[in-house]
Design a protein around this motif. Structure first.
Motif, PDB file in Angstrom:
ATOM      1  N   HIS A 108       0.806  -1.214   0.000  1.00  0.00           N
ATOM      2  CA  HIS A 108       0.000   0.000   0.000  1.00  0.00           C
ATOM      3  C   HIS A 108       0.847   1.275   0.000  1.00  0.00           C
ATOM      4  N   ARG A 142      -1.895   3.605  -3.950  1.00  0.00           N
ATOM      5  CA  ARG A 142      -2.976   3.661  -2.971  1.00  0.00           C
ATOM      6  C   ARG A 142      -3.100   5.036  -2.311  1.00  0.00           C
ATOM      7  N   PHE A 145      -0.611   7.051  -0.943  1.00  0.00           N
ATOM      8  CA  PHE A 145       0.380   7.472   0.045  1.00  0.00           C
ATOM      9  C   PHE A 145       1.515   8.225  -0.642  1.00  0.00           C
ATOM     10  N   ILE A 201      -0.957  10.421   4.243  1.00  0.00           N
ATOM     11  CA  ILE A 201      -1.663   9.140   4.260  1.00  0.00           C
ATOM     12  C   ILE A 201      -3.132   9.240   3.864  1.00  0.00           C
ATOM     13  N   GLY A 202      -3.646  10.454   3.623  1.00  0.00           N
ATOM     14  CA  GLY A 202      -5.082  10.574   3.418  1.00  0.00           C
ATOM     15  C   GLY A 202      -5.797  10.673   4.751  1.00  0.00           C
ATOM     16  N   MET A 217      -6.148   4.111   7.011  1.00  0.00           N
ATOM     17  CA  MET A 217      -4.950   4.625   6.337  1.00  0.00           C
ATOM     18  C   MET A 217      -3.790   4.759   7.327  1.00  0.00           C
ATOM     19  N   PHE A 241      -2.419   1.194   7.787  1.00  0.00           N
ATOM     20  CA  PHE A 241      -1.529   0.818   6.682  1.00  0.00           C
ATOM     21  C   PHE A 241      -0.158   1.457   6.851  1.00  0.00           C
ATOM     22  N   PHE A 242      -0.160   2.768   7.101  1.00  0.00           N
ATOM     23  CA  PHE A 242       1.090   3.523   7.165  1.00  0.00           C
ATOM     24  C   PHE A 242       2.002   3.030   8.287  1.00  0.00           C
ATOM     25  N   GLU A 282      -7.615  10.172  13.175  1.00  0.00           N
ATOM     26  CA  GLU A 282      -6.432   9.315  13.017  1.00  0.00           C
ATOM     27  C   GLU A 282      -5.632   9.038  14.289  1.00  0.00           C
TER      28      GLU A 282
END
Length: 298
Positions: free
Chosen positions: A16, A55, A57, A74-75, A80, A83-84, A216
């Motif tokens: 990703h 994706r 990033f 990362i959005g 997200m 994933f990061f 987040e």
């Protein structure tokens, strides 16, 4: 890809984020907006690598005060962040220091658009989907316990931010990490039945130190908390902090201007870069230079 559980390409790139060993530093500022990542990168002494993944990033690695630093966009949302953090942990040796620099809605009086809220911890707010189909369910939203930010890294962020933007613009408190921008943050609307009247009052009652809402930081702090190996018996390998710019003043019902956002990003990002390099002032015990993008620049 060589694994269904930890998919990486033949040259070692995660699926990703699409970075590999030697491309990401142990010092990281993570943001949501890729334009903010590019703006922060203007403060770097040298940009050594820019990688845009399929994706969404964006990873920028360079030197700041002659030390490797990465900026990762990362959005939005907890998935997200998951994933990061996980995929970055896969490709970096040594401890990670991660500071989230994001936007938020303030829910305390005095914090206005453009001000900075530093999170001492973060708690979760998620929609209780069962409530909307089961009359026996009491609450439409679930509030999850607070997870503390890293104390030393947070104090460093506060100190640098006070010097950079002024003490009158820096606030501290707990951050509510919602699973959506609208319903789970108590925003009223006419198109959907969100059952969120009184949600902010409940948040304030259960978390009296609540200062901001975003999407987040709770995931970031939780993953840092459990970065203790598969059996949970290893030293914590990720430390995390967050500094959030007030975009939405929920008390005064105002939203930040583009110019204010640009001005505060410029000043606040310098403070965060300084906090990172002071927190990790040398490369001792960090990812090795050999084979990295900073190999020939230290």
């Amino acid at each position: 890809m060589n694994s269904a559980n930890r998919p990486t390409s033949l040259d070692g790139r995660t699926y990703h984020v699409e970075t590999k060993r030697g491309e990401v530093s142990n010092r990281i500022i993570t943001v949501g907006d890729p334009q903010r990542a590019h703006a922060i990168s203007q403060h770097l002494d040298t940009i050594l690598m820019t990688k845009q993944s399929h994706r969404g990033f964006l990873t920028i690695t360079g030197l700041y005060k002659q030390l490797p630093v990465s900026i990762v966009a990362i959005g939005m949302g907890s998935p997200m962040m998951d994933f990061f953090v996980r995929e970055t942990r896969m490709v970096v040796d040594g401890p990670l220091a991660i500071i989230r620099f994001g936007s938020c809605g303030s829910i305390i009086s005095g914090a206005q658009t453009g001000d900075i809220i530093v999170g001492d911890g973060a708690f979760g707010i998620t929609r209780n989907y069962a409530y909307f189909d089961d009359a026996s369910e009491k609450d439409a939203y679930v509030l999850w316990p607070n997870v503390d930010a890293d104390t030393l890294l947070t104090e460093g962020v506060v100190n640098e931010m006070v010097q950079g933007v002024g003490a009158q613009r820096v606030f501290r408190g707990l951050v509510g990490n919602a699973d959506s921008f609208y319903g789970s943050q108590g925003r009223p609307g006419a198109d959907f039945y969100d059952a969120n009247e009184g949600l902010l009052d409940r948040v304030r009652k259960e978390f009296p130190q609540a200062a901001a809402l975003e999407m987040e930081s709770h995931m970031l702090f939780h993953l840092a908390r459990v970065s203790t190996g598969r059996k949970g018996d290893e030293p914590q390998s990720v430390r995390a902090a967050c500094a959030l710019m007030v975009f939405a003043d929920r008390e005064g019902n105002s939203f930040i201007s583009p110019e204010m956002s640009r001005q505060m990003t410029k000043v606040a990002s310098l403070a965060l870069l300084d906090a990172l390099v002071k927190d990790m002032p040398t490369q001792a015990g960090l990812h090795p230079a050999e084979g990295s993008v900073w190999q020939n620049n230290l």
